[in-house]
Design a protein around this motif. Structure first.
Motif, short mmCIF file in Angstrom:
data_model
loop_
_atom_site.label_atom_id
_atom_site.label_comp_id
_atom_site.label_asym_id
_atom_site.label_seq_id
_atom_site.Cartn_x
_atom_site.Cartn_y
_atom_site.Cartn_z
N LEU A 230 0.85 -1.14 0.14
CA LEU A 230 0.21 -0.07 0.17
C LEU A 230 0.93 1.36 0.07
N LYS A 231 1.95 1.32 0.99
CA LYS A 231 2.75 2.68 0.93
C LYS A 231 3.59 2.65 -0.36
N THR A 232 4.01 1.69 -1.01
CA THR A 232 4.84 1.88 -2.27
C THR A 232 3.80 2.31 -3.38
N VAL A 233 2.70 1.65 -3.54
CA VAL A 233 1.67 2.29 -4.44
C VAL A 233 1.03 3.37 -4.35
N ARG A 234 0.76 3.77 -3.06
CA ARG A 234 0.42 5.08 -2.81
C ARG A 234 1.25 6.39 -3.11
N ALA A 235 2.65 6.03 -2.78
CA ALA A 235 3.63 6.93 -3.00
C ALA A 235 3.75 7.10 -4.61
N ALA A 236 3.65 6.06 -5.28
CA ALA A 236 3.97 5.94 -6.67
C ALA A 236 2.85 6.86 -7.33
N ILE A 237 1.58 6.72 -6.74
CA ILE A 237 0.43 7.60 -7.46
C ILE A 237 0.67 9.02 -6.79
N LYS A 238 0.99 9.31 -5.90
CA LYS A 238 1.36 10.61 -5.37
C LYS A 238 2.28 11.24 -6.36
N ARG A 239 3.25 10.48 -6.82
CA ARG A 239 4.45 11.11 -7.65
C ARG A 239 4.13 10.88 -9.10
N ASN A 240 3.08 10.27 -9.29
CA ASN A 240 2.50 9.86 -10.68
C ASN A 240 3.70 9.24 -11.42
N THR A 241 4.20 8.14 -10.53
CA THR A 241 5.24 7.42 -11.55
C THR A 241 4.65 5.92 -11.36
N PHE A 242 3.84 5.62 -12.66
CA PHE A 242 3.28 4.27 -12.45
C PHE A 242 4.40 3.06 -12.49
N GLU A 243 5.52 3.26 -13.03
CA GLU A 243 6.59 2.24 -13.09
C GLU A 243 6.78 1.69 -11.82
N ASP A 244 6.91 2.46 -10.75
CA ASP A 244 7.04 2.23 -9.49
C ASP A 244 6.00 1.42 -8.82
N ALA A 245 5.00 1.57 -9.34
CA ALA A 245 3.99 0.62 -8.67
C ALA A 245 3.73 -0.83 -9.45
N VAL A 246 4.40 -1.06 -10.74
CA VAL A 246 4.20 -2.01 -11.28
C VAL A 246 4.48 -3.44 -10.51
N ILE A 247 5.49 -3.64 -9.96
CA ILE A 247 5.77 -4.96 -9.42
C ILE A 247 4.79 -5.30 -8.22
N PRO A 248 4.70 -4.09 -7.26
CA PRO A 248 3.85 -4.60 -6.05
C PRO A 248 2.24 -4.80 -6.51
N ILE A 249 1.86 -4.30 -7.83
CA ILE A 249 0.52 -4.49 -8.20
C ILE A 249 0.63 -6.00 -8.73
N MET A 250 1.38 -6.47 -9.34
CA MET A 250 1.39 -7.80 -9.47
C MET A 250 1.54 -8.90 -8.58
N GLN A 251 2.31 -8.38 -7.54
CA GLN A 251 2.56 -9.16 -6.30
C GLN A 251 1.31 -9.38 -5.54
N ASP A 252 0.65 -8.15 -5.51
CA ASP A 252 -0.72 -8.09 -4.64
C ASP A 252 -1.87 -9.10 -5.28
N SER A 253 -1.80 -8.98 -6.63
CA SER A 253 -2.74 -9.95 -7.46
C SER A 253 -2.50 -11.38 -7.30
N ASP A 254 -1.08 -11.73 -7.18
CA ASP A 254 -0.43 -12.99 -6.98
C ASP A 254 -0.85 -13.63 -5.76
N ASN A 255 -0.69 -12.90 -4.78
CA ASN A 255 -0.80 -13.07 -3.34
C ASN A 255 -2.01 -13.28 -3.09
N MET A 256 -3.20 -12.51 -3.55
CA MET A 256 -4.70 -12.79 -3.10
C MET A 256 -5.14 -13.95 -4.00
N HIS A 257 -4.64 -14.40 -5.12
CA HIS A 257 -5.17 -15.64 -5.42
C HIS A 257 -4.52 -16.85 -4.97
N ALA A 258 -3.31 -16.71 -4.29
CA ALA A 258 -2.72 -17.80 -3.64
C ALA A 258 -3.47 -18.20 -2.42
N VAL A 259 -3.89 -16.87 -1.73
CA VAL A 259 -4.60 -17.05 -0.58
C VAL A 259 -6.12 -17.76 -0.86
#
Length: 335
Positions: free
Chosen positions: A220-249
């Protein structure tokens, strides 16, 4: 209190940090914060509500057909909340249309209950703030709380038992994301076999769920910061990690909750290969409760992503969505 006919339009939102699991089922309170982007009008619900003293029960027409008893029951439960707020007992006619298939992992419940919250509250004579609409929409569908706003949105889990501090806030407006796209690979347009409500109910059997909650804050902290800076590339990896994590659960539940298909997994591999070919993160896959792929990327790479999806066996069609608006009220009624 005077009642009128009212029509509201809301768009679905696709989360990049997911909501999956509740701290209170009755109040629909999430176990964690979530972050999403609201989609453009390709993923839209329009809903008209009229409270009518001649009706003996609520009437729901959904996508030009009479709703099932289950669908009507869910809407009646929501309308009962509005009736309690306004101290009216009148039954209502609700007509709703989606521009896309419902219950197929394209967030139809988010746009649906956001539009219903707006139309029903206005029809009942209320003039709620966006925050109040967000709280009301949450009772129908958790993710609907986020569809009240456009752009980048965070739904706060809150800590209070009564849920009064659980609502959505806009992190940045639609205009800041003119360059962002969600290229959707539609793998299925059928209603999913396991509803999101049932899937979350099974979480009590998952040993991994608590681990997910412990790692959530960092993403959340990483993606929130990327949104604040408007730097999508900084959010790419945590976005995929979160999706993978949810489906693993989901798979860790019993019985397991399986939404992803072989096509979904193939798309995941292709997105990783695309990023590797460019030598930097240019696209992020994420999957809601369904097999359809949402690939966030920038305008520069959107057509490349769309071609990749079109040439993937099992993809029925693609949608290239921009970031969209929050709820709005229109004069064009559905009946």
């Amino acid at each position: 209190m005077e009642t009128t006919k009212s029509t509201a339009v809301a768009n679905s939102n696709i989360a990049v940090i997911k909501y999956w699991g509740k701290r209170d089922e009755r109040l629909n309170l999430p176990a964690n914060n979530s972050i999403s982007f609201t989609m453009d009008d390709q993923l839209q619900t329009m809903t008209t509500v009229e409270f009518d003293g001649h009706l003996k029960q609520d009437v729901l027409v959904l996508n030009d057909r009479p709703a099932t008893s289950k669908e009507t029951g869910r809407v009646t439960a929501f309308l009962d909340i509005v009736r309690k707020m306004t101290k009216i007992k009148t039954k209502a006619k609700v007509v709703s249309k989606n521009s896309f298939p419902k219950s197929a992992g394209l967030a139809s419940s988010a746009s649906g209950f956001a539009a219903l919250a707006g139309a029903a509250s206005r029809a009942a004579g209320l003039n709620l703030s966006l925050r109040e609409l967000s709280v009301l929409a949450r009772y129908g569908s958790g993710s609907a709380s986020r569809s009240i706003f456009g752009g980048a949105v965070e739904w706060l889990a809150g800590k209070k038992k009564d849920g009064s501090d659980s609502y959505s806030v806009q992190l940045s407006p639609q205009e800041d994301w003119a360059n962002l796209r969600n290229v959707i690979g539609v793998v299925s347009e059928s209603e999913k076999k396991v509803s999101s409500v049932e899937g979350m109910w099974r979480l009590k059997t998952s040993a991994l769920f608590q681990s997910r909650l412990k790692t959530m804050d960092a993403r959340l902290k990483t993606v929130r910061a990327a949104i604040k800076r408007n730097t999508f590339e900084d959010a790419v990896i945590p976005i995929m990690q979160d999706s993978d994590n949810m489906h693993a659960v989901m798979l860790d539940c019993w019985p397991p909750v399986r939404y992803l298909t072989d096509t979904s997994f193939e798309i995941m591999e292709k997105v990783l290969e695309l990023n590797e070919s460019h030598g930097k993160p240019v696209a992020a896959y994420t999957f809601d409760a369904g097999p359809n792929a949402h690939v966030y990327t920038t305008e520069k790479y959107a057509h490349e992503v769309e071609r990749m999806l079109k040439y993937t066996d099992g993809v029925l069609r693609t949608l290239n969505c921009k970031i969209g608006k929050g709820i709005r009220f229109v004069n064009e009624d559905l009946f």
